[in-house]
Design an enzyme around this catalytic site. Structure first.
Site, PDB file in Angstrom:
ATOM      1  N   ASP A   1       0.821  -1.207   0.000  1.00  0.00           N
ATOM      2  CA  ASP A   1       0.000   0.000   0.000  1.00  0.00           C
ATOM      3  C   ASP A   1       0.856   1.258   0.000  1.00  0.00           C
ATOM      4  O   ASP A   1       2.079   1.201   0.183  1.00  0.00           O
ATOM      5  CB  ASP A   1      -0.910   0.014   1.235  1.00  0.00           C
ATOM      6  CG  ASP A   1      -1.973  -1.065   1.185  1.00  0.00           C
ATOM      7  OD1 ASP A   1      -2.458  -1.362   0.077  1.00  0.00           O
ATOM      8  OD2 ASP A   1      -2.319  -1.604   2.253  1.00  0.00           O
TER       9      ASP A   1
ATOM     10  N   TYR B   1       6.602 -10.100   6.763  1.00  0.00           N
ATOM     11  CA  TYR B   1       6.614  -8.656   6.979  1.00  0.00           C
ATOM     12  C   TYR B   1       7.227  -8.338   8.338  1.00  0.00           C
ATOM     13  O   TYR B   1       7.124  -9.121   9.288  1.00  0.00           O
ATOM     14  CB  TYR B   1       5.190  -8.094   6.964  1.00  0.00           C
ATOM     15  CG  TYR B   1       4.569  -7.961   5.597  1.00  0.00           C
ATOM     16  CD1 TYR B   1       4.619  -6.750   4.903  1.00  0.00           C
ATOM     17  CD2 TYR B   1       3.912  -9.030   5.004  1.00  0.00           C
ATOM     18  CE1 TYR B   1       4.032  -6.621   3.651  1.00  0.00           C
ATOM     19  CE2 TYR B   1       3.322  -8.911   3.750  1.00  0.00           C
ATOM     20  CZ  TYR B   1       3.389  -7.697   3.090  1.00  0.00           C
ATOM     21  OH  TYR B   1       2.811  -7.571   1.849  1.00  0.00           O
TER      22      TYR B   1
END
Length: 261
Positions: free
Chosen positions: A51, A109
């Protein structure tokens, strides 16, 4: 031929990974640079679409080309045509069965929190600042409720387009390195905003605002409105993508570079 690249980028200033009309994106910049080096239009496929404001140290892409170039052209040559905040880290020719997204078996992540009374001036776009007293051990303990294949409806964005809310979390660790609190999570795949939504709720536990059992309670509720606010984008990094051994892709330090690995 099919080429795989390892990519690192600072997501600040980009409207995410995906190419969009009239706004800047990481994908658009990479395709432009590759097309210059290949002297033909190049389109890329990535392992995971990040994003706006989210970074990557371990993004993987692949593309098709008729151009015959050496390793230096696909690394140094492409980097010379990229903005300073995007870099190719490695290149490898792969067979036609490889797909950056569909061949991946896991993504990993890291979310980096700068836990200090005052906001940082340096790395302000590379970490997320939270000034409260965060208990990382408490966050780690609570996070173990996320392990395994479960329904993550409570941690998916309202606009998430995935057909299923089920994901398999392989591991999750929360540690402290001085003023940094790092949430490290790996899964087969992630829903839209899933990591940031998980971090937002773990922070509520770490700050003492919710009990240790809250993550499990939220999973059972299957209601996004019951979980905490989405954590800020700036501290999030896609650090690794796992593929079957047959492809023999290079492995680098996870990063980000300022962290102790």
């Amino acid at each position: 031929m099919r080429i795989a690249l390892g990519i690192e980028y600072d997501g600040n200033g980009y409207f995410g990974w995906q190419r969009q009309a009239e706004v800047d994106s990481v994908q658009a910049q990479l395709e432009r640079a590759l097309s210059i080096v290949a002297n033909e239009p190049i389109g890329v496929f990535c392992a995971g679409r990040t994003d706006a404001g989210v970074h990557a140290t371990g993004q993987v892409v692949h593309f098709e080309t008729n151009a015959i170039r050496n390793e230096g052209a696909w690394t140094l040559g492409v980097n010379a045509n990229l903005p300073d905040n995007i870099a190719v880290r490695w290149v490898k020719e792969v067979d036609d069965s490889f797909h950056a997204r569909f061949s991946a078996t896991a993504r990993r992540y890291r979310y980096v929190i700068y836990n200090h009374s005052f906001r940082p001036g340096i790395l302000r776009h590379g970490v997320s600042h939270y000034h409260g007293d965060i208990d990382a051990d408490r966050m780690h303990q609570a996070a173990q409720a996320l392990l395994g294949e479960q329904d993550f409806t409570s941690f998916r964005a309202v606009q998430c387009q995935s057909k299923t809310p089920f994901r398999n979390v392989h591991c999750v660790n929360v540690t402290r390195q001085g003023m940094y609190v790092i949430v490290d999570i790996a899964a087969n795949a992630f829903l839209h905003h899933m990591v940031r939504n998980i971090v937002g709720s773990l922070l509520e536990i770490g700050l003492g605002n919710q009990p240790l059992t809250w993550m499990g309670d939220l999973l059972a509720l299957k209601d996004r409105n019951q979980a905490a606010a989405t954590a800020k984008p700036h501290g999030l990094y896609l650090v690794d993508v796992t593929y079957p051994e047959q492809y023999q892709l290079p492995k680098l330090a996870l990063g980000p570079l300022f962290m102790l690995d």
